[in-house]
Design an enzyme around this catalytic site. Structure first.
Site, short mmCIF file in Angstrom:
data_model
loop_
_atom_site.label_atom_id
_atom_site.label_comp_id
_atom_site.label_asym_id
_atom_site.label_seq_id
_atom_site.Cartn_x
_atom_site.Cartn_y
_atom_site.Cartn_z
N ALA A 1 1.52 -1.29 -0.12
CA ALA A 1 -0.09 -0.31 -0.05
C ALA A 1 1.20 1.24 -0.20
O ALA A 1 0.96 2.04 -0.55
CB ALA A 1 -0.81 -0.23 1.40
N ASP B 1 -2.11 -9.40 -12.23
CA ASP B 1 -0.96 -9.50 -12.30
C ASP B 1 -0.23 -8.32 -13.06
O ASP B 1 -0.26 -7.93 -13.68
CB ASP B 1 -1.21 -10.96 -13.51
CG ASP B 1 0.41 -11.10 -13.90
OD1 ASP B 1 1.70 -10.36 -13.48
OD2 ASP B 1 0.47 -12.31 -13.85
N HIS B 2 0.33 -8.04 -11.97
CA HIS B 2 1.15 -6.41 -12.15
C HIS B 2 1.89 -5.61 -13.35
O HIS B 2 2.20 -5.66 -14.56
CB HIS B 2 1.97 -5.49 -10.77
CG HIS B 2 3.38 -6.63 -10.82
ND1 HIS B 2 3.84 -7.61 -10.28
CD2 HIS B 2 4.46 -6.04 -11.33
CE1 HIS B 2 4.54 -7.76 -10.07
NE2 HIS B 2 5.46 -7.07 -11.06
N HIS C 1 2.80 -14.87 -14.31
CA HIS C 1 3.48 -13.90 -15.32
C HIS C 1 3.99 -14.05 -16.83
O HIS C 1 3.15 -13.71 -17.34
CB HIS C 1 4.88 -13.00 -14.64
CG HIS C 1 4.47 -12.92 -13.33
ND1 HIS C 1 3.44 -11.78 -13.20
CD2 HIS C 1 5.30 -12.54 -12.13
CE1 HIS C 1 3.72 -11.31 -11.65
NE2 HIS C 1 4.55 -11.77 -11.35
P1 NAD Z 1 2.30 -6.70 4.58
O1 NAD Z 1 2.72 -8.26 5.93
O2 NAD Z 1 3.05 -6.16 4.34
O3 NAD Z 1 0.96 -6.09 5.43
C1 NAD Z 1 -0.36 -6.74 5.64
C2 NAD Z 1 -0.84 -5.72 6.09
O4 NAD Z 1 -2.23 -6.86 6.38
C3 NAD Z 1 -0.69 -4.67 7.11
O5 NAD Z 1 -1.49 -3.87 6.58
C4 NAD Z 1 -1.28 -5.42 8.40
O6 NAD Z 1 -1.99 -4.92 9.70
C5 NAD Z 1 -2.90 -6.32 7.28
N1 NAD Z 1 -3.13 -6.95 8.69
C6 NAD Z 1 -3.24 -8.53 8.65
N2 NAD Z 1 -3.99 -9.71 9.73
C7 NAD Z 1 -5.20 -8.40 9.20
C8 NAD Z 1 -6.24 -8.59 10.17
N3 NAD Z 1 -6.72 -10.20 10.21
N4 NAD Z 1 -6.92 -7.64 9.90
C9 NAD Z 1 -6.91 -6.92 9.26
N5 NAD Z 1 -5.37 -6.90 9.37
C10 NAD Z 1 -4.31 -7.05 8.75
O7 NAD Z 1 2.05 -7.14 3.31
P2 NAD Z 1 2.42 -7.12 1.47
O8 NAD Z 1 3.54 -6.95 1.29
O9 NAD Z 1 1.49 -5.20 1.64
O10 NAD Z 1 1.17 -7.54 0.99
C11 NAD Z 1 -0.56 -7.31 1.03
C12 NAD Z 1 -0.68 -8.02 -0.47
O11 NAD Z 1 -0.25 -7.86 -1.48
C13 NAD Z 1 -0.32 -10.49 -0.48
O12 NAD Z 1 -1.14 -10.29 -0.56
C14 NAD Z 1 1.06 -9.99 -0.87
O13 NAD Z 1 1.38 -11.37 -1.68
C15 NAD Z 1 0.82 -9.07 -2.35
N6 NAD Z 1 2.00 -8.65 -2.88
C16 NAD Z 1 3.07 -7.93 -2.39
C17 NAD Z 1 3.46 -7.55 -3.18
C18 NAD Z 1 5.08 -6.38 -2.05
O14 NAD Z 1 5.52 -5.34 -3.05
N7 NAD Z 1 4.64 -5.25 -1.51
C19 NAD Z 1 3.87 -7.82 -4.31
C20 NAD Z 1 2.58 -8.11 -4.81
C21 NAD Z 1 2.00 -8.96 -4.12
#
Ligand code: NAD
Length: 490
Positions: free
Chosen positions: A19, A177-178, A240
């Site tokens: 985010a 799928d970015h 991808h």
């Molecule tokens: P992260 O671990 O940094 O963040 C997870 C978020 O989920 C946090 O805001 C946390 O507070 C919240 N969370 C966890 N458990 C929760 C609950 N029970 N209730 C409410 N909120 C809860 O993860 P991320 O890296 O931001 O990834 C998020 C998603 O995006 C995942 O599915 C990951 O596979 C996907 N993704 C991430 C990336 C990346 O670059 N970070 C890339 C591709 C895909």
């Protein structure tokens, strides 16, 4: 200026890495371009306890702006925050109330985008409560955005999809799928269907083979615990690479719309040969990096078990059993700790049936195959390799390249994949997202490889950091009397 789009965004996992690093900066770009103006609202949620102000401070940090930046502050003022545990059913009423407030304040017409940037194990729970607790009960559109991974095999993907389908119809589900947001991936369709020169040759009569390489220079970094349960096959091929391959292999869609494009991609994937055990063992190879000069072996990375047999590299041959591609293989490879970071597609054409220049007195090197290379990243562009006469006396030929690269200025103006994809969700355009059918066919193919690998003991580690993977990846293609177009030390 772009047309304004109106929606409320509810981010689950709104304080996560994705985010802050990608989603909010992409939305800010959309704001600067005018796609987002007055009529949008953002409700960030996660387990963390934050006030609206604290959340806005974090968002500001992620944009790299300061409080003196009036424009950015106006954008950030649309963000509010609510601590929320996604498993707490009752608390969805609080989200609902806040969503209604924002809807009224910014006149959002009940349009809602639920962005699930969370661990996939929560997707079904959130989708279910959004429906039962009435958050989807509005007069506008309701769309849900799902991050990868979408399951870890066909069965788990199907369970996930069944759970989502209870609350949302397929056209309301946007599976990210970015890679599909990348400029040059979208250009595949333009190059193929916008050019008679290309499309008329785009078949097994003229194309010898197609090669797709997604090469990463880094290792697992801090993602080891996720990656060790996933591996290159699941992390890169199922999504991808399969998406890129289906865009390369599909027939011309009836129109340039998401419905028609998806239909053709699915048709292509349906004709992809799903391998039996013997075919999977022959046509796919895997690798795991060992130690390099100043690099630890994969098994010595933090959070990786010392006896891990996880694949950090995969190469394979894909065969389509259809009229267009029968006999023309698609070779794919991807891995970590390789020589460089890049993504490219090499389309290798057949050589002329007769080489009239290689008569004995001429000592001319044999003609080379024409190759159309699509550079996807880091630099976007094309290169077409042709044979031409060398300048001067006699008659010798040499390969020359016609190159086109997006220039630095244009490349700076290229929207980030997430910016493009968020825009598409607001438009309701699913072209650059994976449909359930695409995902399910991709899993069916990949599952077969995985099943065979799970029965065999790999000889790991088998490649050194900075190489292009294990020797078996070269042998895979050399066995067919071919070479990777991109190779080291050629
Ligand atoms: P992260 O671990 O940094 O963040 C997870 C978020 O989920 C946090 O805001 C946390 O507070 C919240 N969370 C966890 N458990 C929760 C609950 N029970 N209730 C409410 N909120 C809860 O993860 P991320 O890296 O931001 O990834 C998020 C998603 O995006 C995942 O599915 C990951 O596979 C996907 N993704 C991430 C990336 C990346 O670059 N970070 C890339 C591709 C895909």
């Amino acid at each position: 200026m772009a047309a304004e789009r109106t929606s409320l965004f509810i981010f689950f996992g709104g304080t996560g890495d994705l985010a802050y690093r990608k989603l909010y900066p992409s939305m800010y770009n959309l704001y600067k371009k005018g796609t987002l103006r007055e009529h949008f609202g953002v409700l960030g949620t996660s387990r963390e306890k934050l006030t609206d102000e604290q959340f806005r401070d974090q968002v500001r940090k992620s944009l790299g702006t300061t409080k003196t930046d009036k424009d950015a502050e106006k954008f950030i003022s649309h963000f509010v925050y609510e601590a929320h545990d996604v498993t707490d059913k009752a608390h969805y009423q609080v989200l609902k109330t806040r969503a209604e407030e924002l809807d009224k304040k910014y006149e959002l017409n009940g349009n809602r985008i639920f962005y699930l940037s969370l661990a996939p194990s929560f997707f079904g729970t959130v989708a279910g409560f959004l429906k039962t607790e009435g958050l989807t009960d509005t007069k506008g559109f309701d769309r849900v955005v799902i991050e990868k991974p979408f399951g870890r095999d066909f069965d788990s993907a199907q369970q996930l999809n069944d759970a989502l389908s209870k609350s949302f119809d397929e056209e309301q589900i946007f599976r990210i799928d970015h890679y599909l947001g990348k400029e040059m991936i979208q250009n595949i369709e333009a190059v193929r269907f916008g050019n008679t020169l290309v499309e008329s040759l785009w078949n097994n009569r003229y194309i010898d083979n197609i090669q797709v390489t997604l090469s990463e220079k880094l290792g697992v970094e801090e993602r080891a615990s996720y990656y060790d349960n996933s591996g290159a096959l699941r992390d890169m091929v199922q999504n991808h690479i399969m998406q890129i391959v289906s865009l390369l292999a599909m027939e011309q869609p009836v129109s340039f719309t998401d419905v028609d494009i998806r239909a053709e991609k699915v048709k292509a994937l349906r004709s992809l040969r799903v391998y039996n055990v013997a075919e999977a063992s022959t046509n796919f190879v895997r690798g795991q990096y060992g130690a390099g000069d100043s690099q630890r072996a994969y098994r010595d990375e933090d959070n990786v078990p010392h006896d891990s047999n996880n694949d950090t590299f995969v190469a394979g041959k894909l065969l389509f059993d259809n009229y267009r591609w029968s006999g023309t293989p698609f070779y794919i490879r991807t891995g970590k700790m390789l020589a460089d970071k890049f993504t490219r597609v090499d389309v290798v054409f057949k050589k002329p049936l007769i080489d009239i220049f290689s008569f004995p007195q001429n000592h001319n090197a044999p003609l080379e195959a024409n190759v159309l290379t699509m550079y996807i990243e880091p630099h976007a562009g094309f290169s077409l390799r042709l044979n031409a006469k060398t300048n001067g006396q006699g008659f010798q030929t040499e390969p020359i390249n016609l190159d086109y690269f997006v220039d630095a200025k244009d490349s700076k103006a290229t929207p980030e994949p997430y910016e493009r994809l968020i825009h598409d969700v607001m438009k309701g355009d699913g072209t650059n997202f994976s449909s359930w059918q695409e995902v399910s066919y991709a899993w069916r193919f990949v599952d077969q490889i995985r099943k065979v690998w799970d029965l065999q003991q790999p000889q790991f580690p088998n490649y050194t950091p900075g190489s292009m993977g294990p020797a078996s990846a070269d042998e895979l293609i050399q066995r067919d009397h071919r070479q990777w177009v991109y190779r080291l030390n050629k």
